[in-house]
Design an enzyme around this catalytic site. Structure first.
Site, mmCIF file in Angstrom:
data_model
loop_
_atom_site.group_PDB
_atom_site.id
_atom_site.type_symbol
_atom_site.label_atom_id
_atom_site.label_comp_id
_atom_site.label_asym_id
_atom_site.label_seq_id
_atom_site.Cartn_x
_atom_site.Cartn_y
_atom_site.Cartn_z
ATOM 1 N N ASP A 1 -10.096 -30.259 -45.026
ATOM 2 C CA ASP A 1 -11.171 -30.646 -44.121
ATOM 3 C C ASP A 1 -10.888 -32.039 -43.546
ATOM 4 O O ASP A 1 -10.298 -32.887 -44.209
ATOM 5 C CB ASP A 1 -12.507 -30.668 -44.869
ATOM 6 C CG ASP A 1 -13.695 -30.554 -43.948
ATOM 7 O OD1 ASP A 1 -13.500 -30.476 -42.717
ATOM 8 O OD2 ASP A 1 -14.839 -30.545 -44.452
ATOM 9 N N HIS B 1 -12.653 -21.740 -35.118
ATOM 10 C CA HIS B 1 -13.507 -22.889 -35.403
ATOM 11 C C HIS B 1 -12.841 -24.178 -34.919
ATOM 12 O O HIS B 1 -13.488 -25.046 -34.320
ATOM 13 C CB HIS B 1 -13.771 -22.970 -36.908
ATOM 14 C CG HIS B 1 -14.439 -24.235 -37.337
ATOM 15 N ND1 HIS B 1 -15.768 -24.494 -37.094
ATOM 16 C CD2 HIS B 1 -13.948 -25.329 -37.992
ATOM 17 C CE1 HIS B 1 -16.070 -25.696 -37.577
ATOM 18 N NE2 HIS B 1 -14.999 -26.220 -38.122
#
Length: 322
Positions: free
Chosen positions: A156, A229
């Site tokens: 992330d 995404h």
């Protein structure tokens, strides 16, 4: 950013770019009614550095820090200064299938350290200082998971700006002279349906995210059709990519089958994050929403402004607005 993070910002900013730590707590509060409550909050947040020093001296290498954000409804209660140009309540984003809800919040405290006990002790002393002038809306403790991965198994924060571009991406400049050195902050809690996610193949997961799971290599953008995404969360306007700084952290409780990601994004311009959420929830083109949302449900949404450290330090000395 402790001192002059860029030539464009000659004042001291809060440490929005503090290094990613192993522990963090995201604390969202509401301020009680009345002038006395507002005055108590002003006193507490103007002395936030004293609490950091009081707790952090135990282990300076643990890098304890706290960023303070103020919501739009609380702003006129705490200062007579002009509000940041883009500051407003989080606008719910209603897509064809999923919704990014708007939830209440007057204050945000983003507490970070490489030791959970320091985060705990800081929060305890902070809430003692605030007393009954506030109520807790949400308290989420995050942790670093393996090699900076979320609970879905992917790295992330890869797209975060680095070097000199951090200040340009996160700190308000001359376009809003009264609020130079501050940063817009958006927070959301996402709860994951891990069982359903884990039922997908690795290749299916990678197509949704837009990156390889093992080595984090970026996949090519789709030429047509459903976008990943990664692509939907990348904002490009007139050929210029607008970055934000993410300091997301996993949170959860296996005993209650609760698993999630706490999203926190710092940005020079609020519209950048709002456009990102529009792409994700409504779709680009409309209808082609982010398929990650089929497995990750947004449960909160708040907007804050993290003013400069100079602003916070002088806040208690300002005349309280009527």
């Amino acid at each position: 950013m402790s001192s002059s993070p860029s030539r464009r910002v000659p004042i001291e900013s809060q440490k929005v770019d503090a290094p990613l730590t192993s522990s963090a707590t995201f604390l969202v509060l509401r301020i009680a009614e009345g002038a006395d409550a507002a005055a108590s909050v002003r006193d507490a947040i103007s002395g936030i550095d004293d609490i950091v020093k009081n707790v952090g001296f135990r282990d300076l290498d643990a890098m304890l820090s706290c960023t303070v954000g103020i919501g739009s409804a609380a702003w006129p209660r705490l200062t007579a200064r002009r509000a940041p140009a883009e500051l407003h309540p989080f606008a719910a984003v209603v897509g064809p299938v999923h919704t990014a809800p708007s939830t209440p919040g007057d204050l945000l405290f983003h507490i970070r350290a490489n030791r959970q006990d320091l985060v705990f002790e800081f929060e305890r002393q902070l809430l003692d200082a605030l007393g009954d002038s506030v109520t807790v809306v949400d308290e989420t403790a995050g942790f670093r998971y393996f090699d900076v991965r979320d609970l879905l198994g992917f790295v992330d924060g890869t797209a975060n700006p680095v070097g000199n571009s951090v200040a340009d991406s996160t700190l308000v400049g001359a376009e809003d002279g009264d609020n130079v050195g501050g940063s817009y902050v958006v927070v959301q809690k996402y709860l994951h349906e891990l069982d359903r996610w884990q039922s997908l193949t690795t290749e299916q997961q990678e197509a949704i995210i837009g990156r390889k799971k093992a080595d984090n290599v970026e996949l090519d953008d789709a030429v047509a059709g459903q976008k990943s995404h990664k692509t939907l969360a990348t904002i490009v306007v007139d050929g210029v990519e607008h970055d934000i700084l993410r300091d997301n952290m996993p949170f959860g409780s296996p005993g209650s089958s609760s698993f999630g990601t706490y999203f926190i994004g710092y940005s020079r311009y609020l519209w950048v994050i709002e456009k990102m959420l529009e792409n994700m929830f409504i779709g680009d083109p409309p209808g082609a929403y982010d398929r990650l949302l089929d497995f990750s449900n947004a449960t909160t949404g708040c907007v804050f402004f993290a003013p400069s450290a100079d602003f916070l330090g002088r806040l208690a000395d300002e005349q309280l607005p009527a």
